[in-house]
Design an enzyme around this catalytic site. Sequence first.
Site, short mmCIF file in Angstrom:
data_model
loop_
_atom_site.label_atom_id
_atom_site.label_comp_id
_atom_site.label_asym_id
_atom_site.label_seq_id
_atom_site.Cartn_x
_atom_site.Cartn_y
_atom_site.Cartn_z
N ASP A 136 -11.10 4.38 2.69
CA ASP A 136 -11.32 4.68 4.11
C ASP A 136 -10.06 4.54 4.94
O ASP A 136 -10.06 4.84 6.15
CB ASP A 136 -12.44 3.80 4.68
CG ASP A 136 -12.14 2.31 4.58
OD1 ASP A 136 -11.00 1.93 4.25
OD2 ASP A 136 -13.08 1.51 4.82
N ARG A 195 10.40 1.63 -2.73
CA ARG A 195 9.95 0.80 -3.84
C ARG A 195 10.49 1.32 -5.17
O ARG A 195 10.93 2.47 -5.26
CB ARG A 195 8.41 0.80 -3.90
CG ARG A 195 7.74 0.57 -2.55
CD ARG A 195 6.35 1.18 -2.52
NE ARG A 195 5.77 1.16 -1.16
CZ ARG A 195 4.92 0.25 -0.73
NH1 ARG A 195 4.52 -0.71 -1.54
NH2 ARG A 195 4.45 0.29 0.50
N ASP A 264 5.03 -0.84 -7.63
CA ASP A 264 4.94 -0.35 -6.25
C ASP A 264 5.06 -1.50 -5.25
O ASP A 264 5.17 -1.25 -4.04
CB ASP A 264 3.63 0.41 -6.03
CG ASP A 264 2.41 -0.39 -6.43
OD1 ASP A 264 2.24 -0.63 -7.63
OD2 ASP A 264 1.62 -0.80 -5.55
N ASP A 274 3.63 -7.30 0.24
CA ASP A 274 2.24 -7.32 -0.20
C ASP A 274 1.75 -8.75 -0.41
O ASP A 274 2.03 -9.37 -1.42
CB ASP A 274 2.01 -6.49 -1.47
CG ASP A 274 0.52 -6.27 -1.74
OD1 ASP A 274 -0.30 -6.99 -1.15
OD2 ASP A 274 0.18 -5.37 -2.52
#
Length: 496
Positions: A136, A195, A264, A274
């Site tokens: 989403d 990355r 990544d 992250d």
Amino acid sequence: MSSPESAPADPSTPSGPGGWRLEHTYAALPEDLHQSILPTPVEAPELVILNRPLAIALGLDPDALAENATDFLSGNVPPPGAAPLAQAYAGHQYGNFTNLGDGRAILLGEQIAPDGNRHDIQLKGPGRTRYSRGGDGRAALGPMLREYLISEAMQALGIPTTRSLAVVATGEAVHRQDGPLPGAVLTRTAASHIRVGTFQYVAATEDRTALLALTRYTLARHFPEKVGAANPALALLDGVVERQADLIARWMMVGFVHGVMNTDNMVLSGETIDYGPCAFMDTYDPATVFSSIDRRGRYAYANQPSIAGWNLARFAEAILPLIHEEQTDAINLATGSIHGFQPRYQDQWLAGMRGKLGLFGAEEDDLSLIHALLQWMADAGQDFTNTFAALSTADTHLSTDDAFTTWHTAWQARLTRQPQTLDESIALRAASNPAVIPRNHLVEHALAAATTDGDLQPFHALLEVISNPFAHGQVPELYRTPPPADGERYVTYCGT
């Protein structure tokens, strides 16, 4: 196609309203690397937290930013000069290669700070992109506050990191396996979001021109001192190897477990990125794993240096055609560069661990001394942070058991052989060992209070403490106390 260069930023360039000074050099790279797209507006945005010191460092007016945050930082209205795009990249996720991309992130542009440095301004959770793969494109409030908290802790610890500028609640629910959750958009800043997986994506297309353009761009943006090297691709690899060795050593010295070291999630700037399944160790255990999906311990604490080397090998593979036309020669050159990771990591880690023990200079047996302490900590179930913090004081005899007593005697003998005074040694230890980390049980308490009860007081209190991690003697006991020993194993999830 000519290679776009990351031209030096000119901080004297007039800024727009509120201090926005956005450029878009990444957008000049080949079109396959990104998608121009506007964020999807949200219903009822509300500013949850704004990082005012970071805003000032970026050259933004924090008052103006706060006033316009529900527009600019929610995705409802792009800030002045924005040219939103989503980035394409691939990655090895737990060893398996797949094409990815910004499925719930949109880059607004590159803010030029007053010092001339270039910072990506990215929204996380602003809606779907062509890389969303059925998702989403939204984010939940809890994970966004978590990233804000942990990234600011890493910044305070002196560890290179992406940072969080703001969190804006969307007024909309996001639906996950646990049911509906309050939605939010995080504004993340980074030296860039290039990355290892970005290069893997281009390499998979076998577009040599695009690969060369990306290589030149990254070298100019992150390693300008290496521009003009005889072998640009090899120079880039060397620079990335050095920065990753330094970064992983810093992680290890504070007991940080990233949790999801996919390719990544390795940015070439050398920043930590992250903060989903990450956490800090309490009890020292090299096999520590927090991530709910890392069932085999691929990204366990002790495995992080070797995984970083594995990721760097994947990066080398991606740029191999640019290193040398002859594959054998390219492999030999790349292998030589990759082999530089372990000794640099070891040197950085050993230097850092000497600092944690107040050791100046170097002796041949220092490594054995350090390993003996770590082995005692593991055998005795000692807290990683608190053990080193205790060793930062004048009274350092933590235990009466034989193993620690033997180690302590050897350590004291080592201290007497250096010309520096005890006070100098203690000062070095205090500057090398944090008194506090974001304790996992306190992080969860703060996030639960914020998302369930709308109470941000525990979050702000924890943020204030971890923003000054070397304040020995000033940290309340609550924030230094590990969770109960009989508690359940702490588990993290890929929520960010």
